[in-house]
Design a protein around this motif. Structure first.
Motif, PDB file in Angstrom:
ATOM      1  N   ALA A 274       0.815  -1.220   0.000  1.00  0.00           N
ATOM      2  CA  ALA A 274       0.000   0.000   0.000  1.00  0.00           C
ATOM      3  C   ALA A 274       0.845   1.265   0.000  1.00  0.00           C
ATOM      4  O   ALA A 274       0.348   2.331  -0.366  1.00  0.00           O
ATOM      5  N   ARG A 275       2.093   1.161   0.421  1.00  0.00           N
ATOM      6  CA  ARG A 275       2.952   2.354   0.396  1.00  0.00           C
ATOM      7  C   ARG A 275       3.077   2.921  -1.013  1.00  0.00           C
ATOM      8  O   ARG A 275       3.212   4.133  -1.193  1.00  0.00           O
ATOM      9  N   VAL A 276       3.008   2.039  -2.014  1.00  0.00           N
ATOM     10  CA  VAL A 276       3.127   2.460  -3.408  1.00  0.00           C
ATOM     11  C   VAL A 276       1.761   2.591  -4.061  1.00  0.00           C
ATOM     12  O   VAL A 276       1.478   3.565  -4.757  1.00  0.00           O
ATOM     13  N   VAL A 277       0.868   1.614  -3.819  1.00  0.00           N
ATOM     14  CA  VAL A 277      -0.416   1.578  -4.507  1.00  0.00           C
ATOM     15  C   VAL A 277      -1.435   2.530  -3.877  1.00  0.00           C
ATOM     16  O   VAL A 277      -2.264   3.112  -4.584  1.00  0.00           O
ATOM     17  N   HIS A 278      -1.363   2.703  -2.553  1.00  0.00           N
ATOM     18  CA  HIS A 278      -2.268   3.621  -1.841  1.00  0.00           C
ATOM     19  C   HIS A 278      -1.440   4.553  -0.954  1.00  0.00           C
ATOM     20  O   HIS A 278      -1.563   4.512   0.276  1.00  0.00           O
ATOM     21  N   PRO A 279      -0.619   5.401  -1.527  1.00  0.00           N
ATOM     22  CA  PRO A 279       0.289   6.230  -0.722  1.00  0.00           C
ATOM     23  C   PRO A 279      -0.429   7.225   0.187  1.00  0.00           C
ATOM     24  O   PRO A 279       0.156   7.716   1.150  1.00  0.00           O
ATOM     25  N   ASP A 280      -1.695   7.494  -0.112  1.00  0.00           N
ATOM     26  CA  ASP A 280      -2.445   8.456   0.698  1.00  0.00           C
ATOM     27  C   ASP A 280      -3.018   7.834   1.969  1.00  0.00           C
ATOM     28  O   ASP A 280      -3.475   8.561   2.863  1.00  0.00           O
ATOM     29  N   VAL A 281      -2.999   6.509   2.066  1.00  0.00           N
ATOM     30  CA  VAL A 281      -3.540   5.829   3.247  1.00  0.00           C
ATOM     31  C   VAL A 281      -2.409   5.643   4.253  1.00  0.00           C
ATOM     32  O   VAL A 281      -1.443   4.930   4.000  1.00  0.00           O
ATOM     33  N   LYS A 282      -2.537   6.281   5.371  1.00  0.00           N
ATOM     34  CA  LYS A 282      -1.481   6.258   6.380  1.00  0.00           C
ATOM     35  C   LYS A 282      -1.716   5.129   7.372  1.00  0.00           C
ATOM     36  O   LYS A 282      -2.826   4.899   7.835  1.00  0.00           O
ATOM     37  N   GLY A 283      -0.674   4.442   7.720  1.00  0.00           N
ATOM     38  CA  GLY A 283      -0.748   3.399   8.727  1.00  0.00           C
ATOM     39  C   GLY A 283      -0.132   3.863  10.023  1.00  0.00           C
ATOM     40  O   GLY A 283      -0.218   5.036  10.385  1.00  0.00           O
ATOM     41  N   LEU A 284       0.533   2.952  10.701  1.00  0.00           N
ATOM     42  CA  LEU A 284       1.148   3.269  11.988  1.00  0.00           C
ATOM     43  C   LEU A 284       2.639   3.581  11.868  1.00  0.00           C
ATOM     44  O   LEU A 284       3.176   4.319  12.674  1.00  0.00           O
ATOM     45  N   SER A 285       3.297   2.998  10.865  1.00  0.00           N
ATOM     46  CA  SER A 285       4.761   3.091  10.799  1.00  0.00           C
ATOM     47  C   SER A 285       5.265   4.389  10.194  1.00  0.00           C
ATOM     48  O   SER A 285       6.375   4.826  10.485  1.00  0.00           O
ATOM     49  N   GLY A 286       4.464   4.997   9.328  1.00  0.00           N
ATOM     50  CA  GLY A 286       4.903   6.210   8.651  1.00  0.00           C
ATOM     51  C   GLY A 286       5.845   5.969   7.488  1.00  0.00           C
ATOM     52  O   GLY A 286       6.334   6.925   6.871  1.00  0.00           O
ATOM     53  N   ARG A 287       6.104   4.711   7.145  1.00  0.00           N
ATOM     54  CA  ARG A 287       7.017   4.410   6.040  1.00  0.00           C
ATOM     55  C   ARG A 287       6.321   4.676   4.705  1.00  0.00           C
ATOM     56  O   ARG A 287       5.132   4.427   4.547  1.00  0.00           O
ATOM     57  N   THR A 288       7.106   5.144   3.733  1.00  0.00           N
ATOM     58  CA  THR A 288       6.524   5.554   2.456  1.00  0.00           C
ATOM     59  C   THR A 288       7.095   4.811   1.250  1.00  0.00           C
ATOM     60  O   THR A 288       6.648   5.031   0.131  1.00  0.00           O
ATOM     61  N   ARG A 289       8.077   3.950   1.440  1.00  0.00           N
ATOM     62  CA  ARG A 289       8.624   3.209   0.301  1.00  0.00           C
ATOM     63  C   ARG A 289       8.941   1.776   0.720  1.00  0.00           C
ATOM     64  O   ARG A 289       9.025   1.458   1.908  1.00  0.00           O
ATOM     65  N   ILE A 290       9.099   0.913  -0.287  1.00  0.00           N
ATOM     66  CA  ILE A 290       9.415  -0.494  -0.059  1.00  0.00           C
ATOM     67  C   ILE A 290      10.922  -0.662  -0.259  1.00  0.00           C
ATOM     68  O   ILE A 290      11.443  -0.392  -1.334  1.00  0.00           O
ATOM     69  N   LYS A 291      11.603  -1.102   0.771  1.00  0.00           N
ATOM     70  CA  LYS A 291      13.065  -1.180   0.708  1.00  0.00           C
ATOM     71  C   LYS A 291      13.569  -2.387  -0.067  1.00  0.00           C
ATOM     72  O   LYS A 291      14.540  -2.292  -0.812  1.00  0.00           O
TER      73      LYS A 291
END
Length: 334
Positions: A274-291
């Motif tokens: 979801a970090r890439v496909v739904h970047p506007d949906v925030k979770g708990l970790s705050g991470r924004t990319r897939i390492k």
């Protein structure tokens, strides 16, 4: 419970990741998916037991015919492998020391072998899990982990695990040891349950890890005060209806439905996806990319191997797997 768009994606992700697994079994060359995110990044399989490390554990560490099958020996091999969770570390140890058995090995020899590997710049631990070191009086992490394993066996933990009535009881036995938080204790309980020393129902117990908590936060606006574990059980129960409602054809694992441990893992993976496909949906970790980037491995996948007690009808595939060469690794240590 009120869901988000990510929850719809959860089921599509599960189906495509599972389809990718079967495509790869049939065709070692690929490409295996048109999904650019799945193609570019590394994600675990929909079923935990079909992942590369779990497959190696089941096939080579637990069920290989020439290995002793007493509860103590199975426990020793399983925990020794999983404390590092790295195939290369296991193969290095057996390449240097021979077959690893509790009765036939000196833990000091394992420690010294790992010391030399570490000095040669080799990685000992998988990056998949954070493996906190128990504080048992040693300077190095791997020495403390070996001391932990020795303490477990001296405490007759294999025998107590063998007598435990269910997965929760095994989890609680493991959780009592230093360095094993809830997530690792649960993972190790599942790993031990793959072996022939146990035969508990995977559907009876689950613990949500940090990644799953993030995925649940992205999939649900409101869980109505249900715990993360209750959400996972509910999702597991919904699988047939959810796939049918979305008109998704899901090919299960040779007749085995998704279990709570698999749905837990899928929440962890959808958190990343979801970090890439739904970047506007925030979770708990705050991470924004897939390492973790996907790197194609060479050669076909091994023949799928699952615990015989599952009674899965796995077709025999025309694949040949050569033993990983360890000469280069051993040469670095000379």
């Amino acid at each position: 419970m009120e869901t988000t768009l990510v929850f719809d994606t959860y089921w599509r992700f599960a189906a495509e990741r599972q389809a990718l697994y079967f495509r790869r079994l049939a065709d070692p060359v690929g490409p295996w998916t048109n999904d650019p995110v799945l193609a570019a990044h590394r994600f675990t399989n929909a079923y935990r037991a079909s992942d590369r490390v779990s497959q190696y554990l089941i096939r080579e560490v637990q069920y290989r015919e020439d290995r002793p099958c007493t509860p103590r020996e199975i426990f020793f091999r399983t925990l020794l492998f999983k404390l590092f969770n790295r195939i290369e570390t296991w193969e290095l140890l057996e390449g240097v020391l021979g077959p690893l058995t509790w009765q036939g090995i000196d833990l000091n020899e394992i420690e010294h072998t790992l010391d030399r590997a570490m000095a040669a710049g080799l990685k000992l631990y998988s990056p998949a899990y954070i493996m906190p070191a128990p504080k048992l009086g040693h300077a190095r992490k791997h020495a403390n982990h070996l001391a932990l394993l020795e303490k477990m066996i001296e405490d007759r933990l294999p025998e107590r695990v063998r007598q435990a009535p269910n997965l929760r009881a095994i989890y609680e036995l493991l959780l009592a040891y230093p360095g094993l938080g809830p997530f690792l204790a649960f993972q190790y309980a599942i790993d031990l349950n793959y072996s022939e020393m146990l035969d508990h129902d995977e559907g009876d117990f689950v613990i949500a890890g940090p990644g799953a908590l993030d995925g649940i936060a992205k999939c649900f606006v409101d869980t109505k005060k249900h715990s993360a574990e209750e959400v996972i059980f509910w999702v597991c129960e919904q699988q047939d209806r959810a796939f049918a409602k979305a008109d998704i054809k899901f090919q299960n694992l040779f007749g085995r439905k998704l279990q709570p441990i698999d749905c837990q893992n899928l929440f962890c993976e959808i958190s990343k996806y979801a970090r890439v496909v739904h970047p506007d949906v925030k979770g708990l970790s705050g991470r924004t990319r897939i390492k973790q980037v996907y790197r194609k491995s060479l050669g076909p996948m091994p023949q799928p191997t699952f615990p015989p007690k599952w009674n899965l009808e796995v077709p025999t595939l025309a694949v040949r797997v050569e033993q990983r060469p360890i000469g280069d690794l051993m040469g670095l240590m000379r």
